[in-house]
Each structure stands twice: as structure tokens, then as C-alpha cells.
Write an enzyme that holds these catalytic residues in place. Structure first.
Site, mmCIF file in Angstrom:
data_model
loop_
_atom_site.group_PDB
_atom_site.id
_atom_site.type_symbol
_atom_site.label_atom_id
_atom_site.label_comp_id
_atom_site.label_asym_id
_atom_site.label_seq_id
_atom_site.Cartn_x
_atom_site.Cartn_y
_atom_site.Cartn_z
ATOM 1 N N GLY A 181 -15.311 73.320 -8.926
ATOM 2 C CA GLY A 181 -14.857 74.410 -9.783
ATOM 3 C C GLY A 181 -14.529 73.980 -11.206
ATOM 4 C CE1 TYR A 211 -7.776 82.754 -12.018
ATOM 5 C CE2 TYR A 211 -6.176 80.979 -12.228
ATOM 6 C CZ TYR A 211 -7.084 81.854 -12.803
ATOM 7 O OH TYR A 211 -7.297 81.824 -14.168
ATOM 8 N N GLY A 212 -8.217 79.206 -6.807
ATOM 9 C CA GLY A 212 -8.172 77.753 -6.638
ATOM 10 C C GLY A 212 -9.305 77.102 -7.396
ATOM 11 C CG HIS A 244 -20.070 77.421 1.933
ATOM 12 N ND1 HIS A 244 -21.337 76.938 2.158
ATOM 13 C CD2 HIS A 244 -19.278 76.850 2.866
ATOM 14 C CE1 HIS A 244 -21.314 76.108 3.198
ATOM 15 N NE2 HIS A 244 -20.074 76.048 3.657
ATOM 16 C CD GLN A 303 -16.604 76.542 -7.111
ATOM 17 O OE1 GLN A 303 -17.068 77.227 -8.030
ATOM 18 N NE2 GLN A 303 -16.910 75.270 -6.962
ATOM 19 C CG ASP A 311 -15.712 78.033 3.240
ATOM 20 O OD1 ASP A 311 -16.246 79.050 2.759
ATOM 21 O OD2 ASP A 311 -15.857 76.891 2.752
HETATM 22 P P1 NDP Z 1 -9.517 76.549 -2.680
HETATM 23 O O1 NDP Z 1 -9.024 75.726 -1.561
HETATM 24 O O2 NDP Z 1 -9.409 75.958 -4.037
HETATM 25 O O3 NDP Z 1 -8.779 77.969 -2.647
HETATM 26 C C1 NDP Z 1 -7.488 78.048 -2.969
HETATM 27 C C2 NDP Z 1 -7.105 79.499 -3.152
HETATM 28 O O4 NDP Z 1 -6.989 80.132 -1.898
HETATM 29 C C3 NDP Z 1 -5.793 79.587 -3.842
HETATM 30 O O5 NDP Z 1 -5.758 80.740 -4.651
HETATM 31 C C4 NDP Z 1 -4.825 79.696 -2.684
HETATM 32 O O6 NDP Z 1 -3.652 80.390 -3.017
HETATM 33 C C5 NDP Z 1 -5.619 80.504 -1.698
HETATM 34 N N1 NDP Z 1 -5.200 80.188 -0.336
HETATM 35 C C6 NDP Z 1 -5.264 78.991 0.280
HETATM 36 N N2 NDP Z 1 -4.804 79.069 1.537
HETATM 37 C C7 NDP Z 1 -4.417 80.348 1.705
HETATM 38 C C8 NDP Z 1 -3.858 81.062 2.790
HETATM 39 N N3 NDP Z 1 -3.604 80.474 3.950
HETATM 40 N N4 NDP Z 1 -3.612 82.377 2.611
HETATM 41 C C9 NDP Z 1 -3.883 82.966 1.438
HETATM 42 N N5 NDP Z 1 -4.418 82.343 0.370
HETATM 43 C C10 NDP Z 1 -4.676 81.058 0.512
HETATM 44 O O7 NDP Z 1 -10.992 77.048 -2.383
HETATM 45 P P2 NDP Z 1 -12.344 76.542 -3.038
HETATM 46 O O8 NDP Z 1 -12.436 77.044 -4.427
HETATM 47 O O9 NDP Z 1 -12.528 75.089 -2.763
HETATM 48 O O10 NDP Z 1 -13.385 77.316 -2.125
HETATM 49 C C11 NDP Z 1 -13.610 78.702 -2.273
HETATM 50 C C12 NDP Z 1 -15.020 79.012 -1.823
HETATM 51 O O11 NDP Z 1 -15.929 78.334 -2.681
HETATM 52 C C13 NDP Z 1 -15.342 78.526 -0.421
HETATM 53 O O12 NDP Z 1 -16.208 79.447 0.175
HETATM 54 C C14 NDP Z 1 -16.053 77.200 -0.665
HETATM 55 O O13 NDP Z 1 -16.949 76.822 0.368
HETATM 56 C C15 NDP Z 1 -16.820 77.559 -1.914
HETATM 57 N N6 NDP Z 1 -17.247 76.410 -2.692
HETATM 58 C C16 NDP Z 1 -16.327 75.480 -3.096
HETATM 59 C C17 NDP Z 1 -16.706 74.399 -3.866
HETATM 60 C C18 NDP Z 1 -15.680 73.439 -4.384
HETATM 61 O O14 NDP Z 1 -16.041 72.593 -5.182
HETATM 62 N N7 NDP Z 1 -14.412 73.482 -4.012
HETATM 63 C C19 NDP Z 1 -18.111 74.186 -4.235
HETATM 64 C C20 NDP Z 1 -18.989 75.272 -3.844
HETATM 65 C C21 NDP Z 1 -18.552 76.327 -3.080
HETATM 66 P P3 NDP Z 1 -2.244 79.621 -3.145
HETATM 67 O O15 NDP Z 1 -2.257 78.888 -4.442
HETATM 68 O O16 NDP Z 1 -1.271 80.725 -3.092
HETATM 69 O O17 NDP Z 1 -2.191 78.678 -1.986
HETATM 70 MG MG MG Z 2 -19.289 72.290 1.433
#
Ligand code: NDP
Ligand code: MG
Ligand code: MG
Length: 332
Positions: free
Chosen positions: A134, A25-26, A108, A28, A83
Site C-alpha cells: 500500500g 484504512y490500513g 485480492h 491498501q 481478508d
Molecule cells: P490491513 O491489515 O492493512 O487492514 C487494516 C484495516 O482493517 C484497518 O483499517 C483496520 O482498522 C481494519 N481492521 C483490521 N482488523 C479488523 C477487525 N477485526 N475488525 C474491523 N476492522 C479491522 O489490510 P491490507 O491493506 O493489507 O489488505 C486489504 C486487502 O488488500 C486484502 O484483501 C489484501 O489481500 C489486499 N492486498 C493487500 C496488499 C498489501 O500489500 N497489504 C497487496 C495487495 C492486495 P483498525 O485500525 O481499527 O484496526
Molecule cells: Mg497475498
């Protein structure tokens, strides 16, 4: 010529009534979960731990559950965690608990393309990759628009993988703009090359090189900042809506002439050769191995690089000028 799908080519029916688990829930994750829910789909947010994401999801009206629980009933599992942790979450939480034949969906292609996740043979594996951050995916959707995506099928067991990818694309609003058909290989490689040579690496270093040169020559840092960093947005906005020809028509003839002649001297054959080298390193997997190793060592290069930029003169000037720049922007 690329195949581009819009709203009329996509239907939510392929996913209606199916249980969809959004993992993460980050950036994207939040945008997708909210957009898919607002599109009438059945979304459960799966998270690894109680923390910031858990709180945010709860505040947005979801009842998050642990990853293993989220995937147990899901027919569609969407990976929206970083990723570099997808492989571990796949091996420890998803693979042992998922329903046989559930769909695996990615934003991705990294983990699939570089074989860090080996999907079971009976699952559809497809991708909907937003070409934007996102927050923009959410904001555009709320405003009635959508961020374009690349769609691709890697495994198409049901024969309906592309139909479902388009349903996801429609659910997040993307087909209001367009969903371009691609492949995991093409999306992964072009995404990595793009962020290295232009979007993150290229643009940042070109800005810094221009800024630092002007400062070294004795010009005021604030003046150099306006010219070499701040004004880029205004130029890029014109390119964004009208392409490069539109940008050239919007600048002075002096800028056209100087840009056309000197641009090619700065970004010369040698630079092109190095862009090619970077792209080859992505394509043959060298970059992916290097990055996995860096990640496993705690990302020392990333941590130090951030510190260096935070403490740079250009960032000090950015901080100093922030109020001025913000107050000049048009009011909503
Ligand atoms: P984020 O870094 O925003 O993801 C964060 C989420 O992952 C949070 O819910 C976080 O939970 C959880 N998380 C982070 N680290 C851990 C861990 N060690 N263990 C468990 N949960 C964890 O990801 P993105 O949204 O940036 O990327 C997600 C996908 O989307 C990827 O495949 C990326 O390549 C793709 N993508 C991203 C884009 C972007 O603009 N960011 C664009 C296009 C594709 P908590 O809050 O508990 O840490
Ligand atoms: Mg990229
Ligand atoms: Mg990208």
C-alpha cells in the site's frame, strides 16, 4: 498473450460522481482512499471502530463513518480490510445495508474465489489487485507513477464491470504503469503460491539456510549476513529493472558460472516437485481451509513463527548492522 491496459484505455468517467465506500484504512485502504480522492472521485472511508485507522483517516482529511453507514449510500463498495475478516463484515454490515445492485470491489480474490463471500446476483463484482504494498501504491501515485495491478470481473451484470475496474485502476494510478487482465481464480491462486514459494517463504528460508550454513562452518555472522541477506536487495534491484539476463551481465563470470551450475543443484528437481505440491494445495483449496482454521484459533503458528524469527541470530545481526546499512544508502 496477456491483455495489458494503460492510461489511454481507461477513463474515470465510469465512476465519476458515484459514491465510493472504501472499507478499511490500513495498508491498501489508506493508499486507495487518498489516490481515488486525489483523482477527483467521491470517497467515504468506512470503519468498524474508533481506533488507529479512524485517527489516520481524520488526519488525512476524511470524515470516517461506521461501515454500515458508509455502504448505505454507496454505489461502489471496496473491501480493504484484512481478508480473514471480510466475510464477517460482509455478512453483518455490508449485505444487510448495501444498496441493491451496488458494486463489490476487491484487491485480492480470496473471499470470492473460495466462496467465503457469496455476492448477490445483481451486483457487479470486480477486482483491482495491486502487485505491491500500500505505501508504494501511494508513494508512486504522488510521484506521478503507479504500481501495476491485475484486473478481473467475476460478475458483470451491467456489462461495464471491466470499464469500472479500469476506472479504479486509473484512479489509484495503476494504469500509468499497466493493468493486466486476469481472473479471480488466477489472481488468488498465483498470489498465494507466490508468497509461499518465493516472496515470503522461499526467499526467507533460502536466506536463512545460506546464512546458518556459513555460520555453522565458522564464518563471522556479520560477514555471512552481508553476503546471504543484505546483498539480495542489490541483486534484486538489477533483476527488477533489467530482468534475469541483465542481472547475469552485471555479475562476474565466476558468479555466472557458479550460479548457473550450483543454483540448479540447490534448487533441484526435488524442490520443484515441492513447489508443485504447494501450488496444488492452493489450487484444491486445502491451504485456504488450513489457514481459516489457523486464523480462527488465534494464529498460533504465525505468532510463534514471528517470535522465532525475532530471536534468531540473523535478526540480531540485522539489528546490529542497521545503522551501518542505512548510513551507506544514497541520500535523497
Ligand atoms: P490491513 O491489515 O492493512 O487492514 C487494516 C484495516 O482493517 C484497518 O483499517 C483496520 O482498522 C481494519 N481492521 C483490521 N482488523 C479488523 C477487525 N477485526 N475488525 C474491523 N476492522 C479491522 O489490510 P491490507 O491493506 O493489507 O489488505 C486489504 C486487502 O488488500 C486484502 O484483501 C489484501 O489481500 C489486499 N492486498 C493487500 C496488499 C498489501 O500489500 N497489504 C497487496 C495487495 C492486495 P483498525 O485500525 O481499527 O484496526
Ligand atoms: Mg497475498
Ligand atoms: Mg501478493
Amino acid at each position: 498473450i496477456a491483455k495489458i491496459y494503460t492510461d489511454k484505455d481507461a477513463s474515470l468517467d465510469a465512476l465519476k460522481g458515484k459514491k465510493i465506500a472504501v472499507l478499511g484504512y490500513g495498508n491498501q485502504g489508506r493508499a486507495w482512499a487518498l489516490n481515488l480522492r486525489d483523482s477527483g472521485l467521491d470517497v467515504t472511508v468506512g470503519l468498524e471502530r474508533q481506533g488507529k485507522s479512524w485517527e489516520k483517516a481524520t488526519k488525512d482529511g476524511f470524515t470516517p463513518v461506521k461501515t454500515d453507514e458508509a455502504v448505505r449510500n454507496a454505489e461502489v463498495i471496496i473491501f480493504l480490510v484484512p481478508d480473514m475478516i471480510q466475510r464477517t463484515i460482509w455478512l453483518e454490515k455490508v449485505k444487510p445495508n448495501m444498496k441493491k445492485g451496488a458494486d463489490l470491489v476487491f484487491a485480492h480474490g480470496f473471499n470470492i474465489h473460495f466462496r467465503m463471500i457469496e455476492p448477490p446476483a445483481d451486483s457487479d463484482v470486480y477486482m483491482v489487485a495491486p502487485k505491491g504494498p500500500g505505501d508504494t501504491v501511494r508513494d508512486y501515485y504522488v510521484a506521478g507513477g503507479g504500481v501495476p495491478v491485475l484486473v478481473a470481473a467475476y460478475q458483470n451484470v451491467s456489462g461495464k464491470a471491466m470499464e469500472k475496474a479500469l476506472a479504479v485502476a486509473k484512479g489509484i494510478g495503476a494504469t500509468r504503469s499497466g493493468a493486466l487482465e486476469s481472473s479471480f481464480k488466477e489472481e488468488t491462486e498465483t498470489d498465494l503460491v507466490g508468497e509461499q514459494t518465493i516472496l515470503v517463504g522461499g526467499i526467507m528460508e533460502l536466506m536463512r539456510a545460506s546464512f546458518e550454513t556459513l555460520v555453522e562452518m565458522g564464518y563471522q555472522p556479520e560477514v555471512a549476513y552481508f553476503e546471504t541477506i543484505n546483498e539480495v536487495k542489490m541483486i534484486v534491484d538489477i533483476i527488477h529493472s533489467k530482468g534475469l539476463s541483465g542481472m547475469l551481465r552485471a555479475v562476474s563470470d565466476t558468479a555466472k558460472y557458479g550460479g548457473m551450475t550450483v543454483g540448479k543443484k540447490v534448487i533441484n528437481e526435488d524442490v520443484r516437485k515441492r513447489i508443485r505440491e504447494a501450488a496444488e494445495r492452493v489450487r484444491d483449496g486445502q491451504f485456504a481451509s488450513e489457514w481459516v482454521e489457523e486464523y480462527n484459533r488465534g494464529m498460533p503458528t504465525v505468532v510463534n513463527g514471528l517470535k522465532e524469527v525475532d530471536n534468531s541470530l540473523e535478526q540480531k545481526v540485522a539489528n546490529e548492522l542497521r545503522d551501518l546499512i542505512e548510513r551507506g544508502k544514497p541520500k535523497k
